[in-house]
Design a protein around this motif. Structure first.
Motif, short mmCIF file in Angstrom:
data_model
loop_
_atom_site.label_atom_id
_atom_site.label_comp_id
_atom_site.label_asym_id
_atom_site.label_seq_id
_atom_site.Cartn_x
_atom_site.Cartn_y
_atom_site.Cartn_z
N HIS A 174 -2.18 6.09 -0.06
CA HIS A 174 -3.33 5.27 0.34
C HIS A 174 -3.47 5.26 1.86
O HIS A 174 -4.58 5.37 2.39
CB HIS A 174 -3.17 3.85 -0.20
CG HIS A 174 -4.37 3.00 0.05
ND1 HIS A 174 -5.54 3.12 -0.67
CD2 HIS A 174 -4.59 2.02 0.97
CE1 HIS A 174 -6.43 2.25 -0.23
NE2 HIS A 174 -5.87 1.55 0.76
N TYR A 175 -2.37 5.14 2.56
CA TYR A 175 -2.42 5.19 4.03
C TYR A 175 -2.96 6.54 4.50
O TYR A 175 -3.79 6.61 5.40
CB TYR A 175 -1.02 4.98 4.62
CG TYR A 175 -0.57 3.52 4.61
CD1 TYR A 175 -1.31 2.52 5.23
CD2 TYR A 175 0.63 3.18 3.98
CE1 TYR A 175 -0.88 1.20 5.21
CE2 TYR A 175 1.07 1.87 3.96
CZ TYR A 175 0.30 0.87 4.57
OH TYR A 175 0.74 -0.44 4.56
N THR A 204 2.18 3.71 8.57
CA THR A 204 1.52 2.57 7.90
C THR A 204 0.22 2.15 8.60
O THR A 204 -0.25 1.04 8.39
CB THR A 204 2.48 1.37 7.85
OG1 THR A 204 2.86 1.02 9.18
CG2 THR A 204 3.70 1.69 7.00
N TYR A 205 -0.31 3.01 9.45
CA TYR A 205 -1.62 2.71 10.05
C TYR A 205 -2.66 2.69 8.93
O TYR A 205 -2.61 3.56 8.06
CB TYR A 205 -2.00 3.79 11.07
CG TYR A 205 -3.40 3.61 11.63
CD1 TYR A 205 -3.64 2.76 12.70
CD2 TYR A 205 -4.48 4.28 11.06
CE1 TYR A 205 -4.92 2.59 13.20
CE2 TYR A 205 -5.77 4.11 11.54
CZ TYR A 205 -5.99 3.27 12.62
OH TYR A 205 -7.26 3.08 13.09
N GLU A 217 -6.72 6.60 3.97
CA GLU A 217 -7.40 5.77 4.98
C GLU A 217 -7.47 6.52 6.31
O GLU A 217 -8.51 6.52 6.98
CB GLU A 217 -6.65 4.46 5.15
CG GLU A 217 -6.79 3.48 4.00
CD GLU A 217 -8.12 2.77 4.00
OE1 GLU A 217 -8.71 2.56 5.08
OE2 GLU A 217 -8.60 2.44 2.90
N GLN A 218 -6.42 7.14 6.66
CA GLN A 218 -6.37 7.86 7.94
C GLN A 218 -7.29 9.07 7.93
O GLN A 218 -8.01 9.32 8.90
CB GLN A 218 -4.92 8.28 8.23
CG GLN A 218 -3.99 7.09 8.46
CD GLN A 218 -2.53 7.50 8.54
OE1 GLN A 218 -2.19 8.70 8.62
NE2 GLN A 218 -1.64 6.52 8.49
N TYR A 234 -1.40 8.35 14.67
CA TYR A 234 -1.23 7.40 13.59
C TYR A 234 0.25 7.22 13.24
O TYR A 234 1.03 8.19 13.24
CB TYR A 234 -1.94 7.85 12.32
CG TYR A 234 -3.46 7.78 12.40
CD1 TYR A 234 -4.09 6.84 13.19
CD2 TYR A 234 -4.24 8.66 11.63
CE1 TYR A 234 -5.47 6.77 13.25
CE2 TYR A 234 -5.62 8.60 11.68
CZ TYR A 234 -6.23 7.65 12.50
OH TYR A 234 -7.60 7.59 12.54
N MET A 288 0.85 -1.19 0.00
CA MET A 288 0.00 0.00 0.00
C MET A 288 0.89 1.25 0.00
O MET A 288 1.86 1.32 0.76
CB MET A 288 -0.93 -0.01 1.23
CG MET A 288 -1.95 1.11 1.23
SD MET A 288 -2.98 1.11 2.72
CE MET A 288 -3.85 -0.45 2.54
N SER A 289 0.54 2.22 -0.80
CA SER A 289 1.34 3.42 -0.92
C SER A 289 1.09 4.38 0.23
O SER A 289 0.09 4.26 0.96
CB SER A 289 1.05 4.13 -2.24
OG SER A 289 -0.30 4.59 -2.26
N ALA A 290 2.00 5.34 0.37
CA ALA A 290 1.85 6.33 1.42
C ALA A 290 0.59 7.15 1.22
O ALA A 290 -0.09 7.51 2.19
CB ALA A 290 3.08 7.24 1.44
N ASP A 307 -2.27 -0.75 9.10
CA ASP A 307 -1.62 -2.06 9.06
C ASP A 307 -0.79 -2.31 10.31
O ASP A 307 -0.26 -3.43 10.48
CB ASP A 307 -0.73 -2.16 7.81
CG ASP A 307 -1.57 -2.37 6.54
OD1 ASP A 307 -2.74 -2.79 6.68
OD2 ASP A 307 -1.06 -2.09 5.44
N GLU A 308 -0.65 -1.34 11.12
CA GLU A 308 0.00 -1.50 12.43
C GLU A 308 -0.76 -0.65 13.45
O GLU A 308 -1.53 0.25 13.08
CB GLU A 308 1.46 -1.09 12.37
CG GLU A 308 1.70 0.36 12.05
CD GLU A 308 3.17 0.72 12.09
OE1 GLU A 308 3.95 -0.03 12.72
OE2 GLU A 308 3.54 1.76 11.51
#
Length: 251
Positions: A5-6, A61-62, A9-10, A58, A1-3, A64-65
Motif C-alpha cells: 500500500h505504501y 512508510t511514507y 501511494e508513493q 521516500y 498499512m502494508s508495504a 506516514d512519516e
C-alpha cells in the motif's frame, strides 16, 4: 498499512508530480523513490529571480512519516547582473526554508505532501527575498536621505542655541584678549626699537658737536699761529698772532 500500500501511494504521487512538473521533475531512482524538483522563484517583480532544487527520497512508510529531503540553490537562472537592490539567499536563508518546509510536511502527515512542500517552499523563498530586498531599499533610502541632509546643512548652517551662543561668545572674547595682548607686546617692542634708535642719534649728534672747529683750535692754541714764523723770509711781514687773537676776542 502494508508495504504494498505504501508503494502504491508513493507511485501515485510520483505520477501526479511528473504531470505537474513535466520539465522540472528528475527521477534518480525507484527503490527507494528518489527525485528532484527544480523550483523557479521568479513570480515577484520586486525580487531577484533564483532557482531552488528540492530533492526528495521516500522512506518505506511514507506518507506516514516525512520523506528525507534537501533544499539547495541552483545556478540555473541566477546569472543576471546583480544590483545594489538585489537580495540573494544565504546559507541561513536555506536553513530557514528547510525548517518551513519541514513544518509543512508535518502538517500533512498521512497523505501525499511533496506538492504542498514544494509550493510552500516557493512562497517562503519569495517572502524571504522580498523582505531582504525591502531592507536593502530602506538602507539605501536612509543613506540617500543622510547625504541630502548633509548637503543641505552646508547651506543652512548650525542652529544657534543660548548655550552654543554663550560658548561662542566666551571663545570670541578670549581670542580678542589674546589679539590685544599680542598687539600691545608688538607695540612695546616697536617703541623700544624707536627709543633705542633715538638714543643712538642723540649720542652721534653729541659726539659730532664736541669736535672743535679750526678757528676754535687756532684761538685756544696760540702756538699754532706762531708755528709758521720759521717760514718767513726777508721782506715778509710778520703778523702778531696774539694781537690778532686779542682783537678777535674784543670783537
Amino acid at each position: 498499512m502494508s508495504a504494498e500500500h505504501y508503494a502504491e501511494e508513493q507511485q501515485n504521487e510520483v505520477d501526479i508530480l511528473q504531470s505537474i512538473y513535466p520539465t522540472e521533475f528528475v527521477q534518480e531512482s525507484t527503490d527507494p523513490y528518489r527525485f528532484s524538483l527544480t523550483i523557479a522563484v521568479d513570480d515577484a517583480d520586486d525580487i531577484r529571480p533564483c532557482t531552488l532544487q528540492l530533492t526528495i527520497e521516500y522512506t518505506p512508510t511514507y506518507p506516514d512519516e516525512l520523506p528525507v529531503f534537501e533544499i539547495a540553490l541552483s545556478d540555473e537562472g541566477n546569472d543576471a547582473p546583480i544590483t545594489d537592490l538585489d537580495a540573494e539567499l544565504s546559507d541561513d536563508d536555506i536553513d530557514h526554508l528547510t525548517q518551513r518546509t519541514r513544518e509543512t510536511g508535518e502538517e500533512s502527515l498521512g497523505m501525499a505532501m511533496v506538492f504542498a512542500m514544494a509550493s510552500n517552499l516557493k512562497e517562503a523563498a519569495i517572502e524571504r527575498l522580498a523582505k531582504k530586498t525591502a531592507d536593502l531599499k530602506r538602507i539605501k533610502d536612509e543613506r540617500i536621505q543622510k547625504e541630502i541632509e548633509a548637503e543641505q546643512a552646508k547651506f543652512i548652517g548650525t542652529q544657534v542655541t543660548r548655550e552654543s551662543f554663550l560658548e561662542w561668545k566666551q571663545r570670541f572674547e578670549a581670542e580678542m584678549m589674546d589679539m590685544a595682548r599680542l598687539a600691545a607686546e608688538a607695540e612695546e617692542r616697536q617703541g623700544a626699537k624707536r627709543a633705542a634708535a633715538a638714543a643712538g642719534s642723540m649720542a652721534a649728534g653729541a659726539k659730532k658737536d664736541s669736535r672743535l672747529t679750526g678757528r676754535q683750535l687756532f684761538e685756544q692754541d696760540k702756538s699754532l699761529a706762531m708755528s709758521d714764523s720759521r717760514f718767513i723770509t726777508d721782506g715778509d711781514v710778520s703778523v702778531d698772532a696774539s694781537a690778532f687773537a686779542m682783537a678777535q676776542q674784543d670783537e
